[in-house]
Design a protein around this motif. Structure first.
Motif, short mmCIF file in Angstrom:
data_model
loop_
_atom_site.label_atom_id
_atom_site.label_comp_id
_atom_site.label_asym_id
_atom_site.label_seq_id
_atom_site.Cartn_x
_atom_site.Cartn_y
_atom_site.Cartn_z
N ARG B 4 0.85 -1.19 0.00
CA ARG B 4 0.00 0.00 0.00
C ARG B 4 0.88 1.23 0.00
O ARG B 4 1.93 1.26 0.66
CB ARG B 4 -0.90 0.03 1.24
N GLY B 5 0.47 2.22 -0.70
CA GLY B 5 1.21 3.47 -0.67
C GLY B 5 2.48 3.45 -1.50
O GLY B 5 3.25 4.40 -1.45
N ILE B 6 2.69 2.40 -2.27
CA ILE B 6 3.85 2.37 -3.17
C ILE B 6 3.58 3.37 -4.29
O ILE B 6 2.49 3.41 -4.85
CB ILE B 6 3.99 0.98 -3.81
N GLN B 8 3.40 5.17 -7.88
CA GLN B 8 3.18 4.64 -9.23
C GLN B 8 4.48 4.56 -10.01
O GLN B 8 4.63 3.73 -10.91
CB GLN B 8 2.16 5.52 -9.97
N ALA B 9 5.45 5.41 -9.66
CA ALA B 9 6.74 5.35 -10.36
C ALA B 9 7.42 4.01 -10.11
O ALA B 9 7.99 3.40 -11.03
CB ALA B 9 7.63 6.50 -9.90
N VAL B 10 7.35 3.53 -8.86
CA VAL B 10 7.92 2.22 -8.55
C VAL B 10 7.16 1.13 -9.31
O VAL B 10 7.76 0.25 -9.93
CB VAL B 10 7.87 1.94 -7.03
N ILE B 11 5.84 1.23 -9.25
CA ILE B 11 5.01 0.24 -9.92
C ILE B 11 5.33 0.17 -11.41
O ILE B 11 5.39 -0.90 -12.00
CB ILE B 11 3.51 0.59 -9.75
N ARG B 12 5.54 1.34 -12.00
CA ARG B 12 5.86 1.36 -13.43
C ARG B 12 7.19 0.69 -13.73
O ARG B 12 7.39 0.20 -14.83
CB ARG B 12 5.90 2.81 -13.95
N ARG B 13 8.09 0.67 -12.74
CA ARG B 13 9.39 0.03 -13.00
C ARG B 13 9.34 -1.49 -12.82
O ARG B 13 10.21 -2.20 -13.31
CB ARG B 13 10.46 0.64 -12.09
N LEU B 14 8.34 -1.99 -12.11
CA LEU B 14 8.31 -3.42 -11.81
C LEU B 14 8.31 -4.31 -13.06
O LEU B 14 9.04 -5.31 -13.09
CB LEU B 14 7.11 -3.78 -10.93
N PRO B 15 7.49 -3.99 -14.08
CA PRO B 15 7.51 -4.87 -15.25
C PRO B 15 8.90 -4.96 -15.90
O PRO B 15 9.26 -5.97 -16.47
CB PRO B 15 6.51 -4.22 -16.21
N GLN B 50 16.28 0.28 -3.22
CA GLN B 50 15.12 1.04 -2.72
C GLN B 50 13.80 0.49 -3.25
O GLN B 50 12.85 0.29 -2.51
CB GLN B 50 15.21 2.49 -3.17
N ASP B 51 13.76 0.29 -4.57
CA ASP B 51 12.53 -0.20 -5.19
C ASP B 51 12.11 -1.52 -4.57
O ASP B 51 10.95 -1.72 -4.20
CB ASP B 51 12.72 -0.39 -6.70
N LEU B 52 13.07 -2.44 -4.46
CA LEU B 52 12.71 -3.77 -4.00
C LEU B 52 12.43 -3.79 -2.50
O LEU B 52 11.65 -4.62 -2.02
CB LEU B 52 13.80 -4.78 -4.39
N ASN B 53 13.03 -2.84 -1.78
CA ASN B 53 12.73 -2.75 -0.34
C ASN B 53 11.28 -2.38 -0.08
O ASN B 53 10.74 -2.69 0.97
CB ASN B 53 13.64 -1.72 0.32
N ASN B 54 10.65 -1.72 -1.05
CA ASN B 54 9.23 -1.42 -0.92
C ASN B 54 8.40 -2.67 -0.70
O ASN B 54 7.29 -2.61 -0.18
CB ASN B 54 8.71 -0.75 -2.19
N PHE B 55 8.92 -3.77 -1.16
CA PHE B 55 8.17 -5.02 -1.07
C PHE B 55 8.81 -5.95 -0.05
O PHE B 55 8.67 -7.16 -0.10
CB PHE B 55 8.09 -5.68 -2.44
N GLY B 56 9.55 -5.34 0.88
CA GLY B 56 10.17 -6.13 1.93
C GLY B 56 11.60 -6.52 1.60
O GLY B 56 12.30 -7.12 2.43
N GLY B 57 12.07 -6.18 0.39
CA GLY B 57 13.44 -6.54 0.00
C GLY B 57 13.51 -8.02 -0.28
O GLY B 57 12.76 -8.81 0.27
#
Lengths: 214, 214
Positions: B4-6, B8-15, B50-57
């Motif tokens: 939650r609260g991630i 959209q910039a991070v989300i856009r990088r996930l794919p 940083q990006d991956l830490n959003n999801f617990g690393g």
């Protein structure tokens, strides 16, 4: 035009302003307030004022924007006052879809060539432009002014073709191949990664379902 | 999943992470450091962490990431562990391009139907799926589970078709029509506006030329 340092977020919104203003213009609307434009576009009026102020502002307090003037000025900012010669590499369904999209021509993107490896497509014309074979690509690019090359080819060929285009003077690539092209800094690349867009959609579906305890 | 609260910039990088990890996996790479991934992806290692830490690393300091694990987890975040039934409205070149794109199926996007108004396309099959006529669309959607509808139809028909799809239970639209659909908040829309992408490219060409005094 003082637009150095404008954020990419603003730049990304400009084509949308351009689209709405174009529709207003077609509908015969001469003047629009930021409030009315805001309602149509579903963004805040203050966002609109801020965005347009980046370019010196185009409105007068209480008097609204002159639609035609604003449309024309945004068109200039977007580089649409100049024609761009475009070629399409890959005449599969996606390449043909782009080639057939007449709206591009209206905006000054002039289709100059289409290339493919499939001999069955040789000589087939799309909007008057013949599909040429890939072995003609190098000399075509060397001998014609090509501003933009759209790549609608498989990713395993994209890097090689892009390198060759750049060697022969192409400076802008509209890349639909699902790969990040590794090109010199002076080459402008705009990526359209459809499968990433689809994953973004899938992500938002998941989040929605989780939040609503599907 | 704590996302939650991630932004959209991070989300856009996930794919994009997902794509690179998939390629590593295919290449037999089992483990990768954020530094090596950073070089490949041309983003900083700290951005990756940083990006991956959003999801617990997903990594251990000095030990790197387990490629398969990270790929699988990002796939889950993107909602790719579940299949999505997709239909395509509009069997022109663009619709056919999407229908033929086998990579979507690999990611669990299962093509269930293709619809068009052109009677000459009736019964033509694409990857085993017959093109149906538009008058069958309503009952098809009502009687089949459709997760995503891709709209590759002219903009003047898009709103009407989207409304009908939503009335019949479709909750996600992949919209290629050059219009902003006005739909209820519980409908997820992902837009692909190709002409806006082309204008973005044109803008960047102009800026480059100005800066380099073409």
């Amino acid at each position: 035009m003082e637009d150095r340092g404008i954020s990419q977020a603003v730049i990304r919104r400009l084509p949308r302003y351009y689209r709405y203003l174009g529709e207003l213009l077609e509908g015969g609307v001469e003047r629009i307030s930021s409030n009315d434009l805001s309602k149509r576009m579903n963004v805040t009026a203050s966002q609109i004022r801020q965005d347009l102020n980046n370019f010196g502002g185009f409105g007068q307090q209480g008097y609204g924007y002159n639609v035609k003037y604003l449309y024309t000025e945004i068109g200039k900012i977007l580089g649409l006052e100049e024609d761009h010669n475009i070629i399409i590499i890959g005449a599969g369904n996606l390449g043909q879809a782009l080639a057939n999209y007449a709206a591009f021509e209206k905006r000054g993107f002039i289709l100059k060539g289409i290339f493919d490896v499939n001999p069955r497509l040789a000589g087939v014309t799309i909007r008057g432009v013949p599909i040429r074979m890939m072995d003609e690509l190098r000399s075509f690019v060397a001998n014609n002014e090509v501003d933009i090359a759209a790549l609608t080819i498989p990713k395993d060929k994209a890097e090689e073709v892009a390198d060759m285009l750049v060697e022969n003077g192409v400076r802008a690539i509209w890349n639909f191949a699902h790969i990040d092209l590794n090109l010199p800094d002076n080459v402008i690349v705009e990526n359209v990664h459809l499968s990433e867009s689809l994953m973004q959609l899938s992500y938002n579906i998941s989040r929605y379902n989780e939040e609503h305890q599907k």
